[in-house]
Design an enzyme around this catalytic site. Structure first.
Site, PDB file in Angstrom:
ATOM      1  N   ASP A   1      73.607 -50.941  -5.577  1.00  0.00           N
ATOM      2  CA  ASP A   1      72.308 -50.306  -5.820  1.00  0.00           C
ATOM      3  C   ASP A   1      71.686 -49.849  -4.495  1.00  0.00           C
ATOM      4  OD1 ASP A   1      71.277 -49.779  -8.293  1.00  0.00           O
ATOM      5  OD2 ASP A   1      70.545 -51.819  -8.651  1.00  0.00           O
TER       6      ASP A   1
ATOM      7  N   LYS B   1      75.994 -47.865 -18.422  1.00  0.00           N
ATOM      8  CA  LYS B   1      76.747 -48.130 -17.187  1.00  0.00           C
ATOM      9  C   LYS B   1      78.154 -48.645 -17.539  1.00  0.00           C
ATOM     10  CE  LYS B   1      72.554 -48.730 -14.583  1.00  0.00           C
ATOM     11  NZ  LYS B   1      71.419 -49.559 -14.237  1.00  0.00           N
TER      12      LYS B   1
ATOM     13  N   GLN C   1      70.132 -55.736 -13.253  1.00  0.00           N
ATOM     14  CA  GLN C   1      69.237 -54.757 -13.885  1.00  0.00           C
ATOM     15  C   GLN C   1      67.781 -55.183 -13.693  1.00  0.00           C
ATOM     16  OE1 GLN C   1      70.320 -51.812 -15.440  1.00  0.00           O
ATOM     17  NE2 GLN C   1      68.140 -51.355 -15.426  1.00  0.00           N
TER      18      GLN C   1
END
Ligand SMILES: NC(=O)c1ccc[n+]([C@@H]2O[C@H](COP(=O)([O-])OP(=O)(O)OC[C@H]3O[C@@H](n4cnc5c(N)ncnc54)[C@H](OP(=O)(O)O)[C@@H]3O)[C@@H](O)[C@H]2O)c1
Length: 295
Positions: free
Chosen positions: A121, A54, A98
């Site tokens: 997200d 990422k 994460q």
């Protein structure tokens, strides 16, 4: 029939090129640089790889990034305090925590603490709710990537019988909700299967578009699909290691047999995977534009 291969690697590359231009223009015209922060708790090797790619993708596209790698014993309150700080930081437009988090941390509490405007997200209940009513700010990354694979491979979605295998909050439920909206790139009839489904083949055989996110290696075999189906295989299963110690991956679909009946199919790796990170970047750019009143 041998299927067309829907390459997520190629489609992700196209989207990234489009995004690079938009990011350059935001900087030139508005002095706006989208910013993403990644927060990793613990040392899970797969999570470290995901966070690493990422950050690398941010660099390649001109997105500002910050990275917090916290020890596995970080307390929930400490993590919540960091999120509170990042919520208030104007350089940061997107916050990515994460998953999975260590067991002593309540992941739902942490995800709910992220400012919905920075929830790139798309997992915050506010963003899930907006998706459900057809007014999303952010679509969750993997489902959004799946929709783009279908659109950009020229698959007819409107009116199609879509069958989704799996009902997770990160893939199955959101992709079902995205594709049933009365919108372009959607407007399908959607069925969702799970472990409580009585006769899964009955449903999968009816599918014009079959999306599989079950986490079960090669669970979908050729006898379970009809000729001409379009298959999106979300599964990523580690089924062994090469002599060099590299993981051998396979999807939830038995690619070799199903590709002989399908019209189009995504490979694993190289299908849904590359799209997920790309959609995260897209959401970060959208977050920056929303914060600046440009979207
Ligand atoms: N490429 C990417 O970017 C990406 C992103 C996310 C996930 N993935 C992969 O996608 C897969 C699914 O992940 P996830 O997080 O969505 O799933 P998950 O949370 O593990 O849930 C799996 C879902 O599949 C259902 N299921 C499992 N076995 C089944 C079977 N034999 N028949 C019917 N339904 C079955 C489960 O039903 P119940 O609800 O009844 O238990 C559950 O709803 C994993 O391999 C994951 O690694 C890939």
């Amino acid at each position: 029939m041998t299927a067309q291969i829907i390459s997520g690697t190629e489609i992700a590359k196209q989207i990234r090129e489009e995004m690079k231009q938009e990011i350059a223009q935001l900087k030139e015209k508005h002095n706006l640089v989208p910013g993403l922060v990644t927060v990793l708790v613990g040392e899970d090797p797969a999570s470290q790889v995901y966070v690493g790619s990422k950050v690398k993708t941010c660099d390649a596209l001109g997105i500002y990034s910050e990275r917090y790698d916290l020890p596995a014993d970080t307390g929930e309150e400490e993590l919540l305090a960091l999120i509170d700080k990042l919520n208030k930081d104007p350089k940061i437009h997107g916050i990515l925590v994460q998953l999975p988090l260590p067991k002593h941390i309540d992941a739902t509490r942490v995800l709910c603490a992220i400012d919905p405007q920075k929830d790139v997200d798309g997992f915050h209940p506010v963003n899930m709710g907006k998706l459900m009513i057809g007014e999303p700010d952010y679509l969750p990354c993997t489902p959004h990537g799946i929709q783009q694979l279908l659109i950009r491979s020229g698959t007819q979605i409107s009116g199609a019988e879509v069958v989704v295998v799996g009902r997770s909050n990160i893939v199955g439920k959101p992709i079902a909700n995205i594709l049933l909206q009365k919108k372009e790139g959607a407007n399908a009839t959607v069925t969702v299967c799970h472990t409580g489904t009585k006769d899964m083949s009955f449903h999968t055989k009816r599918a014009d578009i079959l999306i599989v996110a079950a986490g079960k290696p090669k669970a979908i075999t050729a006898d379970m699909v009809k000729e001409g189906v379009v298959v999106i295989d979300v599964g990523v299963n580690r089924i062994g290691k090469t002599a060099e110690g590299k993981a051998i991956l396979c999807g939830d679909v038995d690619f070799d047999s199903v590709k002989e009946k399908a019209k189009a199919i995504t490979p694993v790796p190289g299908g849904v995977g590359p799209m997920t990170i790309t959609m995260l970047m897209l959401n970060t750019v959208k977050a920056a534009k929303l914060a600046a009143g440009l979207a």
